[in-house]
Motif scaffolding. Structure first.
Motif, mmCIF file in Angstrom:
data_model
loop_
_atom_site.group_PDB
_atom_site.id
_atom_site.type_symbol
_atom_site.label_atom_id
_atom_site.label_comp_id
_atom_site.label_asym_id
_atom_site.label_seq_id
_atom_site.Cartn_x
_atom_site.Cartn_y
_atom_site.Cartn_z
ATOM 1 N N ASN A 162 -12.223 2.321 -12.005
ATOM 2 C CA ASN A 162 -11.453 3.543 -12.234
ATOM 3 C C ASN A 162 -12.221 4.561 -13.076
ATOM 4 O O ASN A 162 -12.133 5.768 -12.845
ATOM 5 N N ILE A 165 -14.561 6.309 -10.869
ATOM 6 C CA ILE A 165 -13.857 7.202 -9.940
ATOM 7 C C ILE A 165 -13.493 8.508 -10.648
ATOM 8 O O ILE A 165 -13.730 9.603 -10.130
ATOM 9 N N PHE A 169 -14.871 12.247 -9.811
ATOM 10 C CA PHE A 169 -13.959 13.353 -9.474
ATOM 11 C C PHE A 169 -14.322 14.601 -10.288
ATOM 12 O O PHE A 169 -14.273 15.715 -9.778
ATOM 13 N N VAL A 181 -10.149 9.724 0.719
ATOM 14 C CA VAL A 181 -9.953 8.421 0.086
ATOM 15 C C VAL A 181 -9.074 7.490 0.906
ATOM 16 O O VAL A 181 -8.014 7.875 1.390
ATOM 17 N N ALA A 183 -6.629 4.995 0.318
ATOM 18 C CA ALA A 183 -5.850 4.854 -0.915
ATOM 19 C C ALA A 183 -5.317 3.448 -1.182
ATOM 20 O O ALA A 183 -4.949 3.137 -2.305
ATOM 21 N N LEU A 222 -4.664 8.336 -7.603
ATOM 22 C CA LEU A 222 -5.494 9.451 -7.148
ATOM 23 C C LEU A 222 -4.864 10.786 -7.523
ATOM 24 O O LEU A 222 -5.562 11.736 -7.891
ATOM 25 N N ALA A 226 -6.780 13.421 -9.721
ATOM 26 C CA ALA A 226 -7.079 14.723 -9.112
ATOM 27 C C ALA A 226 -6.479 15.859 -9.938
ATOM 28 O O ALA A 226 -7.097 16.909 -10.121
ATOM 29 N N VAL A 233 -8.781 16.196 -3.198
ATOM 30 C CA VAL A 233 -8.647 14.821 -2.698
ATOM 31 C C VAL A 233 -7.878 14.840 -1.382
ATOM 32 O O VAL A 233 -6.793 15.413 -1.292
ATOM 33 N N LEU A 235 -6.276 12.371 1.368
ATOM 34 C CA LEU A 235 -5.881 10.972 1.611
ATOM 35 C C LEU A 235 -5.999 10.704 3.101
ATOM 36 O O LEU A 235 -5.369 11.392 3.900
#
Ligand code: DOR
Ligand code: ZN
Length: 443
Positions: A162, A165, A169, A181, A183, A222, A226, A233, A235
């Protein structure tokens, strides 16, 4: 001097509605739209009476498997399938081998594929645990965006932490490119997979092992990241959790979402009949969730339609135990007819489909107005369709190398008649014409 091509008598479909007009094309671009009498003379005229003219479909989610897994598909066969299916631009995913994790691999992939493309193509870069410093280089090399996986999929890409990530971002907020992503979060799917494996091999267990909460947990994470990082982002293959996407959009987070035809037409009940052929990640959902997804497609929560074309060999797809079978199904050639069928069934408006399949993916990924729209100056990419024509999808007629598909036997109404790429007909009534003429496209 006459122009190259004139499309006469068709009905143009746009996100704002339908109208009848002629379209003149020269040197790959749209040069005029209007009444037939006002059009310039042309070398070639196509009479499209009774047909609908849509901007060429942009499929922002395909796995053509080249290089590294070309027994599943290669770029010639995969992009032939795209052309035959009415798709004019594909975004190729980076879980090929070697994984596309730096500028060098991305440039090599672009140069390997450039003479094997029947349609235009874009390339994703991949975010892994240790390549933040490579993202800017991949952007410079022409990446359309990046892919991030919270679950493990074909190619064996480990889930980054995480912390990584969130850091990536923040970097992407500076670079400006979207990240697509997957998810579904591995923490939950792993737990249930281990638990169920001990007691069953039945197809439905695949759905039980990857419950909606796994995807919802991922969407939640996410959305939080974001909103704070400020990056875009997207999905991919959304199957549920649309209430969370709606809520995230309301906070101003730059979140968009894709779904795929397979999540709109199949449900858990079909697992009993189709078995591992329908094994996909995320899995198909129950009927109530399918209904919610269709609502989300119509109310603007879902922004795009992509195929998640993910070929595997027949052997890989048809194992006795559901756990052994590969996840993913082909779909680039069946996406347009299946979606047209949903339009004919009254489930989705025709104008909305154009937004989902062409305009929105082009806008989200920075290709608009070159792609995704019928406008003077845009690339002359068109998907010309016959909304009356009925057909039964037959696996053996598809252009993919591995033809196994859950859509075999599916009855469609609405099929592509001409696929036109920068003014050239690349496929006609399911036949791919000479090529390949596709190009590598940068955002
Ligand atoms: O079912 C899937 N297969 N889902 C993915 O996200 C990846 C894909 C693949 O590459 O096979
Ligand atoms: Zn995918």
């Amino acid at each position: 001097m006459p122009v190259d091509l004139l499309l006469n008598n068709g009905t143009i479909v746009t996100p704002r509605g339908e109208f009848r007009a002629a379209i003149a094309v020269d040197e790959g671009k749209i040069v005029a739209i209007g009444s037939a009498s006002a059009m310039p003379r042309a070398e070639k005229v196509l009479d499209l009476n009774g047909l609908h003219v849509l901007p060429g479909f942009v499929d922002a989610h395909v796995h053509m498997r080249e290089p590294g897994m070309t027994y599943k598909e290669d770029f010639l066969s995969g992009t032939s399938a795209a052309a035959a299916g009415g798709v004019t631009t594909v975004f190729e995913m980076p879980n090929t081998l070697p994984l596309v994790t730096n500028e060098k691999v991305l440039l090599e992939k672009a140069s390997l594929l450039k003479d094997k493309a029947y349609v235009d193509f874009c390339l994703y870069g991949l975010i892994i645990e240790n390549n933040i410093q490579e993202l800017a280089g991949m952007a410079k090399a022409g990446a359309i965006g990046f892919k991030l996986l919270l679950a493990e999929v074909t190619g064996g890409v480990p889930r980054p932490s995480n912390g990584l990530i969130f850091e990536s971002f923040k970097e992407l907020a500076k670079i400006g490119l979207p990240v697509s992503v997957h998810a579904e979060d591995k923490n939950i799917t792993q737990y249930y997979t281990e638990k169920l494996k001990a007691t069953t091999k039945e197809p439905i267990a695949h759905c039980l092992a990857r419950p909606p909460i796994a995807e919802e947990e991922g969407i939640h994470l996410l959305a939080l990241f974001a909103a704070q990082a400020g990056n875009k982002v997207h999905l991919v293959h959304t199957s549920c959790g649309t209430h969370l996407i709606k809520a995230a959009k309301a906070t101003g987070a730059k979140i968009t979402a894709e779904t795929c035809p397979q999540y709109l037409v199949f449900s858990e009940e079909d697992m009993q009949v189709k078995g591992s052929v329908l094994k996909i990640n995320p899995p198909v959902r129950n009927k109530a969730l399918v209904q919610r997804l269709i609502e989300a497609v119509n109310d603007g929560t879902i922004d795009t339609i992509g195929s998640d074309h993910a070929p595997h060999s027949v052997e890989e797809k048809t194992k006795e135990s559901i756990w052994e079978a590969s996840s993913g199904c082909i779909g680039v050639e069946t996406m347009v007819p299946v979606m047209l069928t949903l339009v004919n069934r009254g489930l989705i408006k025709f104008s909305r489909l154009v937004e989902l399949g062409a305009e929105n993916p082009a806008r989200i990924f920075g290709l608009y107005p070159k792609k995704g729209v019928i406008m003077v100056g845009s690339d002359a990419d068109f998907t010309v369709v016959d909304m009356k024509r009925e057909k039964i999808i037959k696996a053996e007629e598809l252009h993919s190398k591995q033809k196994i598909t859950p859509f075999d036997g599916f009855q469609v109404q609405g099929v592509p008649v001409y696929t036109i790429l920068r003014g050239e007909i690349v496929a006609e009534r399911g036949e791919v014409l000479d090529g390949p003429k596709g190009r590598f496209v940068r955002p």
